[in-house]
Write a protein that holds these residues in place. Sequence first.
Motif, short mmCIF file in Angstrom:
data_model
loop_
_atom_site.label_atom_id
_atom_site.label_comp_id
_atom_site.label_asym_id
_atom_site.label_seq_id
_atom_site.Cartn_x
_atom_site.Cartn_y
_atom_site.Cartn_z
N SER A 88 13.99 1.90 1.00
CA SER A 88 14.35 0.49 1.17
C SER A 88 13.88 -0.29 -0.05
O SER A 88 13.09 0.20 -0.85
CB SER A 88 13.69 -0.07 2.43
OG SER A 88 12.31 -0.26 2.19
N VAL A 89 14.37 -1.52 -0.17
CA VAL A 89 13.97 -2.34 -1.31
C VAL A 89 12.45 -2.54 -1.30
O VAL A 89 11.82 -2.51 -2.36
CB VAL A 89 14.70 -3.70 -1.28
CG1 VAL A 89 14.03 -4.68 -2.23
CG2 VAL A 89 16.15 -3.51 -1.68
N GLU A 90 11.86 -2.72 -0.13
CA GLU A 90 10.41 -2.91 -0.07
C GLU A 90 9.67 -1.65 -0.51
O GLU A 90 8.64 -1.73 -1.18
CB GLU A 90 9.98 -3.35 1.32
CG GLU A 90 10.27 -4.83 1.61
CD GLU A 90 9.98 -5.77 0.42
OE1 GLU A 90 8.83 -5.78 -0.06
OE2 GLU A 90 10.90 -6.47 -0.05
N GLU A 91 10.19 -0.51 -0.14
CA GLU A 91 9.59 0.75 -0.59
C GLU A 91 9.73 0.88 -2.11
O GLU A 91 8.81 1.33 -2.79
CB GLU A 91 10.24 1.93 0.12
CG GLU A 91 9.82 2.05 1.58
CD GLU A 91 10.60 3.11 2.33
OE1 GLU A 91 10.01 3.79 3.18
OE2 GLU A 91 11.82 3.27 2.08
N CYS A 92 10.90 0.46 -2.60
CA CYS A 92 11.13 0.50 -4.05
C CYS A 92 10.15 -0.44 -4.76
O CYS A 92 9.70 -0.15 -5.87
CB CYS A 92 12.56 0.10 -4.38
SG CYS A 92 13.75 1.37 -3.91
N ARG A 93 9.85 -1.54 -4.11
CA ARG A 93 8.89 -2.48 -4.70
C ARG A 93 7.53 -1.78 -4.85
O ARG A 93 6.86 -1.93 -5.88
CB ARG A 93 8.76 -3.71 -3.80
CG ARG A 93 8.17 -4.94 -4.49
CD ARG A 93 7.87 -6.05 -3.50
NE ARG A 93 9.04 -6.64 -2.88
CZ ARG A 93 9.79 -7.60 -3.42
NH1 ARG A 93 9.49 -8.09 -4.59
NH2 ARG A 93 10.84 -8.09 -2.78
N GLN A 94 7.15 -1.02 -3.84
CA GLN A 94 5.90 -0.26 -3.91
C GLN A 94 5.95 0.80 -5.00
O GLN A 94 5.02 0.95 -5.79
CB GLN A 94 5.64 0.44 -2.57
CG GLN A 94 5.19 -0.48 -1.46
CD GLN A 94 4.69 0.30 -0.26
OE1 GLN A 94 5.06 1.46 -0.07
NE2 GLN A 94 3.84 -0.30 0.55
N LEU A 95 7.07 1.53 -5.02
CA LEU A 95 7.22 2.58 -6.04
C LEU A 95 7.17 1.97 -7.43
O LEU A 95 6.53 2.51 -8.34
CB LEU A 95 8.56 3.32 -5.84
CG LEU A 95 8.62 4.27 -4.64
CD1 LEU A 95 10.05 4.73 -4.38
CD2 LEU A 95 7.72 5.48 -4.87
N LEU A 96 7.81 0.81 -7.57
CA LEU A 96 7.82 0.13 -8.87
C LEU A 96 6.42 -0.35 -9.24
O LEU A 96 6.03 -0.32 -10.41
CB LEU A 96 8.80 -1.05 -8.82
CG LEU A 96 9.23 -1.64 -10.17
CD1 LEU A 96 9.94 -0.61 -11.02
CD2 LEU A 96 10.13 -2.85 -9.95
N ALA A 97 5.67 -0.77 -8.22
CA ALA A 97 4.29 -1.19 -8.46
C ALA A 97 3.47 0.00 -8.96
O ALA A 97 2.63 -0.14 -9.85
CB ALA A 97 3.69 -1.77 -7.19
N LEU A 98 3.74 1.18 -8.38
CA LEU A 98 3.06 2.38 -8.87
C LEU A 98 3.46 2.62 -10.32
O LEU A 98 2.62 2.87 -11.18
CB LEU A 98 3.49 3.59 -8.04
CG LEU A 98 3.06 3.64 -6.58
CD1 LEU A 98 3.66 4.84 -5.89
CD2 LEU A 98 1.55 3.68 -6.49
#
Lengths: 132, 132
Positions: A58-68
């Motif tokens: 999801s976009v929120e998961e992608c936000r986390q992945l991007l934060a990583l």
Amino acid sequence: MNIGNASDKSGLPAKTIRYYEDIGLLKPDRADNGYRDYSMSDVHKLRFLQRSRGLGFSVEECRQLLALYEDKSRASADVKSIAKSKLQEIERKIIELRELQHTLKHLVAHCHGDQRPDCPILESISGTAGSS
Amino acid sequence: MNIGNASDKSGLPAKTIRYYEDIGLLKPDRADNGYRDYSMSDVHKLRFLQRSRGLGFSVEECRQLLALYEDKSRASADVKSIAKSKLQEIERKIIELRELQHTLKHLVAHCHGDQRPDCPILESISGTAGSS
DNA sequence: GGTAATCTTTCCAGTAACTGGAAGGTCAAG
DNA sequence: CTTGACCTTCCAGTTACTGGAAAGATTACC
């Protein structure tokens, strides 16, 4: 580089790139004329987003992945724990894709489309005989 | 079996199962009281949908995959060609997941979160040094 | 320099795929 | 025979885009 160029290089439509900016995923520089100006680093991130979205995050998961991906200052334990849970999810997705692959290969190899009422594939599909 | 039970077994919310019925993906029997009645075969299909959606296939793609899954009368060449193009897509997704996995593992192993401004991962991520 | 084509901008509306909640019917337990 | 956990439909809201209008900027050609 302009948005059209970034779109070509990332595989994301310009519309989607602007949308990701709206929701705060990626904020490019602006040129003097007001045009968005993307760096190569931005393009890498866009490509990263294009991929992770296509893989069912999801976009929120992608936000986390991007934060990583972007991590520059967060605590190690924090980052590692998110990364580890994402790694488990990725592992699971790979397994599920392999099962789906197996099923379709079986179909291509063994089902001849000759009006047969029951296909042996039905037994092995959907994880019934392959997982959990 | 009732929808709640089918929901538990498939991993899909009851809401979503009803939605899939609305758009014509899966039509269960109805009991005399008007309740939806799911067979084990229905549950397999729901689980199949749950998985393929989670792996980034659109509902329309899932409809195709489900048609392959359910195939009982279509021409062989037709089914095989769809299956083959889906297999390519699956192959690509697996590769991308492996790259993402590699990236995250690298992050967990080498980034210590100690305020460093640039992470070596940035070079290898997003397929820049791993694919295409 | 003019102007037409091709960008780009913002904004607003529409679509896809759910998701939540209300209002009410059904069913098994005590 | 009522209480609580189901189920039904319907309608509204959310997420993640997607299309299109109106207008400004840039490039390409004469």
